[in-house]
Scaffold this motif. Structure first.
Motif, PDB file in Angstrom:
ATOM      1  N   THR A 146     -35.990 -15.673   7.781  1.00 29.20           N
ATOM      2  CA  THR A 146     -37.228 -14.546   7.987  1.00 29.20           C
ATOM      3  C   THR A 146     -36.825 -13.463   9.013  1.00 29.20           C
ATOM      4  O   THR A 146     -37.911 -12.694   9.410  1.00 29.20           O
TER       5      THR A 146
ATOM      6  N   GLY B 115     -40.438 -18.071  -0.365  1.00 33.95           N
ATOM      7  CA  GLY B 115     -41.286 -19.120  -0.666  1.00 33.95           C
ATOM      8  C   GLY B 115     -40.834 -20.728  -0.877  1.00 33.95           C
ATOM      9  O   GLY B 115     -41.072 -21.645  -0.255  1.00 33.95           O
TER      10      GLY B 115
ATOM     11  N   THR C 266     -37.820 -21.170   2.570  1.00 33.13           N
ATOM     12  CA  THR C 266     -38.154 -21.259   3.705  1.00 33.13           C
ATOM     13  C   THR C 266     -39.109 -22.253   4.152  1.00 33.13           C
ATOM     14  O   THR C 266     -39.300 -22.975   5.016  1.00 33.13           O
ATOM     15  N   TYR C 267     -40.401 -22.050   3.040  1.00 39.79           N
ATOM     16  CA  TYR C 267     -41.295 -22.857   3.300  1.00 39.79           C
ATOM     17  C   TYR C 267     -41.430 -24.381   2.506  1.00 39.79           C
ATOM     18  O   TYR C 267     -42.302 -24.940   2.748  1.00 39.79           O
TER      19      TYR C 267
ATOM     20  N   ASN D 134     -39.076 -27.244   5.397  1.00 36.53           N
ATOM     21  CA  ASN D 134     -40.114 -27.995   5.749  1.00 36.53           C
ATOM     22  C   ASN D 134     -39.561 -29.240   5.407  1.00 36.53           C
ATOM     23  O   ASN D 134     -39.686 -30.471   6.077  1.00 36.53           O
TER      24      ASN D 134
END
Length: 770
Positions: free
Chosen positions: A282, A308, A311-312, A316
């Motif tokens: 980001t 989306g 990264t997310y 994670n």
């Protein structure tokens, strides 16, 4: 295989020679003594021999218990001279000296060429650094290397040849020292003008090999890599897939207005991969999307889907995998440490049993040791006084009864327990009125009232900052601020006196919160008196009086301390105290993980200097007004917006060790890290991007996620503990240090009796009766 039997060869020879004849100078002319004389001399020699063996057994037990306390291996020599050398080597003075030596050899990177001894690292203003003459740092380095050579020699001797060959760290230790010696001689032969010093990259090894927990952590990370690699492969597949999509979506068109996305971000395969890799962090969002988004809003779907999912979700997921896998491997490593502790305690018990067997001249194996013998051992063991006191009290409870192996293990189970801090008793007052006052000022509501006053003080400071923020310095009302601070500081002093009255001086100092509060209160009082007496001497004292610290500057110092003092509320808020306690435990007890981070930083910094030193040079036609604001700075060249030059990132470079560390930290934070990657790809080589990507993967992806996992584990453990303990125990537990071993104590499986005995009889230097 070397063995060290309980009865030494020298003792047996003494008994054998004494039983045959007397010595020539005994008055018998070298002839055989009478039977009574032989018996007397034999009995005396046997008593001396047995006493020597008793002392040796006690010394062995002492060393084994100290090994258990420090989670050290017991596979070392156990004869008299080796035990003395072993205890000296692991003494605090020697270990501190070894730690200082490691610090010195690592710190040489700051003064070696290229030296970091300049005021600024900015390439435009940096003066020529002082480089030490040839032989200065080399002399310090050779002394450190000789100390390391002595260190590895002592370690190798103590463990023996067979154990040395099994220990890969010791073998690597010798190889690193030997290579460093050779590289050092090359430096002297070339008069310190060699372009490459490989030994600098190897220096962090000295830090690694000196910490057993650091080596365990590194081993756990190595075992975790296959599971991490699977997620990284999925992440790479995601990156490559969207790179292909991006190059197909954003192609060169006939209209020059529609080529912005292609021209800047997707012109070729390396640029496309780099663009999306940075977008994964980001760091370039939404800049990378705007050219295409301004043309057609539907293009935003591509970037949203990439960020989306990557990264997310995947990042994670990587955190979850690291937490789950590393925690499991770390638990196995801690299990090994617990096994070492139990094995050391059991070996000490077996040695004391053999000592008891020698004392009673019985061939059968003794099943217990006397409390008196255990007390003799405890007197010589180096351990914390808190644990020694508790264990001594438990030993005294046995009286004259023998202590079994199970009971002996339970004695030292105290080492695995949290230290509960005992608060001193409050003073007792005879007067009823004083007792009521003591009750009032020791009540928690009095603490809450003090916190409320501190909050009001902070609010007043905030209001004053808002009121005088836009006013000129000459119009600032210094006297008004001084009066406000005077009132609150006097209240803080009164509060401290009342707490000392109710809790007693020992009770007041027993709380870290009170110590913190008291030190700041005394400092504030000293500043207040300084302002008062200075104002009496200089009635017109203000910010324009030369040669003096102005009233406003002193008030700012007071305000800073008052705001800092407001942190006293942390222990009084349960959740906030839990978070603060977790952070303190991580800082104090997870040094091994920080040590590995230091190693990684050091290695990448040295490699970065080798690859990129002097790669970036500032423009020669730059003119900058020093000591001025950014608006007043003038330059005679133009630079593309968002580049290294336009953002004036000149202090971030690889031209010395200190500047390199700062640059690596900036990349780890991943804010604008693409600026450094793009700049060094222009100034040096496009392949330089590999260095920055590897560092990002190592630091931001691997290490930061690992650190997050450890914070989660520590916090979850404390949270569960706080919800299963009474309130009083919560407050005590918050003050107790939490080690990694204690963190996983509930999940650790105790070793069995058979496992301990098997490992005990596999000792390479100690043979005990079965």
């Amino acid at each position: 295989m070397e063995t060290e039997p309980l009865l030494s060869h020298q003792t047996r020879a003494t008994l054998r020679d004494t039983s045959i004849c007397c010595s020539a100078d005994s008055g018998y002319g070298g002839t055989c003594c009478s039977r009574d004389e032989r018996l007397r001399r034999y009995s005396s020699a046997r008593r001396r021999a047995v006493q020597e063996d008793h002392d040796l057994c006690i010394q062995q037990a002492v060393v084994f218990i100290e090994d258990a306390i420090q989670y050290r291996s017991i596979n070392h020599r156990v004869d008299w001279s080796s035990l003395r050398l072993y205890r000296w080597y692991y003494s605090r003075v020697v270990q501190w000296g070894l730690g200082i030596t490691i610090f010195i050899i690592l710190a040489l990177a700051f003064i070696e060429k290229p030296s970091s001894l300049t005021l600024t690292s900015d390439l435009r203003y940096r003066s020529d650094p002082w480089d030490p003459p040839c032989g200065v740092t080399e002399s310090i380095e050779i002394v450190c290397l000789l100390i390391f050579a002595a260190d590895v020699s002592v370690k190798s001797y103590l463990v023996g040849w067979e154990e040395f060959l099994k220990n890969k760290w010791l073998v690597a230790y010798i190889l690193v020292i030997a290579f460093s010696f050779m590289d050092w001689m090359v430096s002297l032969a070339l008069l310190c003008h060699e372009g490459l010093r490989i030994r600098r990259v190897l220096r962090p090894f000295f830090l690694l090999q000196n910490s057993s927990l650091m080596k365990k952590t590194l081993k756990c990370i190595k075992r975790t890599l296959p599971e991490i690699a699977s997620v990284m492969l999925l992440l790479g597949l995601h990156l490559c897939l969207f790179t292909m999509f991006g190059m197909l979506l954003f192609v060169k068109s006939k209209s020059s207005n529609s080529n912005s996305e292609w021209q800047v971000y997707f012109k070729n395969l390396p640029d496309s991969i780099t663009t999306l890799l940075v977008l994964l962090t980001t760091a370039n969002n939404p800049d990378v999307m705007l050219p295409a988004y301004s043309e057609n809003r539907a293009y935003s779907i591509f970037f949203i889907l990439f960020s989306g999912f990557g990264t997310y979700f995947l990042m994670n997921l990587l955190t979850a995998v690291i937490y789950n896998q590393f925690r499991g491997y770390l638990l196995i490593s801690i299990q090994t440490s617990i096994l070492r502790r139990r094995l050391g305690i059991r070996t000490a018990f077996e040695v004391l049993c053999c000592e008891k067997q020698l004392d009673s001249e019985i061939n059968n194996h003794m099943e217990g040791v006397s409390p008196h013998l255990v007390m003799r051992v405890l007197d010589q063991v180096q351990m914390k006084s808190y644990y020694k006191k508790i264990i001594t009290q438990k030993v005294q409870e046995f009286g004259d009864c023998l202590i079994s192996s199970c009971q002996f293990q339970k004695l030292f189970d105290e080492l695995d327990k949290d230290k509960i801090k005992q608060h001193p008793a409050m003073p007792e007052y005879q007067n009823a009125c004083l007792r009521k006052l003591q009750f009032i000022f020791s009540h928690r509501y009095f603490n809450l009232f003090g916190n409320a006053v501190a909050l009001i003080n902070v609010i007043c400071i905030s209001a004053a900052l808002v009121i005088f923020a836009d006013k000129a310095l000459s119009k600032t009302d210094d006297y008004f601020l001084w009066v406000i601070n005077c009132f609150f500081i006097l209240f803080y002093l009164l509060e401290m006196i009342l707490k000392i009255f109710s809790l007693g001086i020992k009770g007041y100092l027993a709380s870290r919160s009170n110590v913190f509060d008291g030190l700041l209160t005394i400092t504030l009082l000293a500043l207040l008196l300084t302002m008062f007496f200075t104002y009496l001497i200089h009635p017109k004292w203000g910010s324009d009086v030369p040669g003096l610290v102005s009233l406003l500057e002193l008030i700012r110092m007071v305000n800073l301390l008052i705001v800092f003092r407001f942190l006293r509320i942390i222990p009084h808020i349960q959740l906030m105290g839990l978070v603060a306690s977790t952070l303190l435990d991580i800082v104090k007890n997870l040094r091994a993980f920080a040590g590995i981070l230091v190693v990684v930083y050091y290695v990448f910094a040295v490699v970065g200097i080798i690859l990129f030193q002097g790669a970036i040079t500032p423009p020669s036609n730059t003119s900058v007004v020093l000591n001025s604001s950014a608006e007043e700075d003038t330059v005679n060249y133009t630079a593309v917006c968002g580049t290294y030059e336009q953002l004036a990132y000149w202090p971030n470079n690889f031209d010395d060790f200190a500047a390199t560390l700062v640059l690596l930290y900036d990349v780890m934070v991943v804010n604008n890290w693409q600026v450094f990657m793009e700049a060094y790809s222009r100034y040096s080589s496009p392949w330089s991007k590999i260095y920055f990507v590897v560092w990002w993967l190592t630091s931001a992806v691997m290490w930061v996620n690992l650190f997050v996992a450890l914070i989660l584990e520590n916090f979850i453990h404390k949270w569960d503990k706080s919800h299963h303990c009474p309130v009083t125990e919560q407050q005590e537990a918050a003050m107790c240090p939490m080690t990694v071993q204690l963190m996983f104590r509930e999940q650790i499986k105790e070793p069995t009796e058979e496992e301990l005995l098997v490992r005990l009889h596999q000792h390479p230097h100690l043979h005990l009766p079965h």
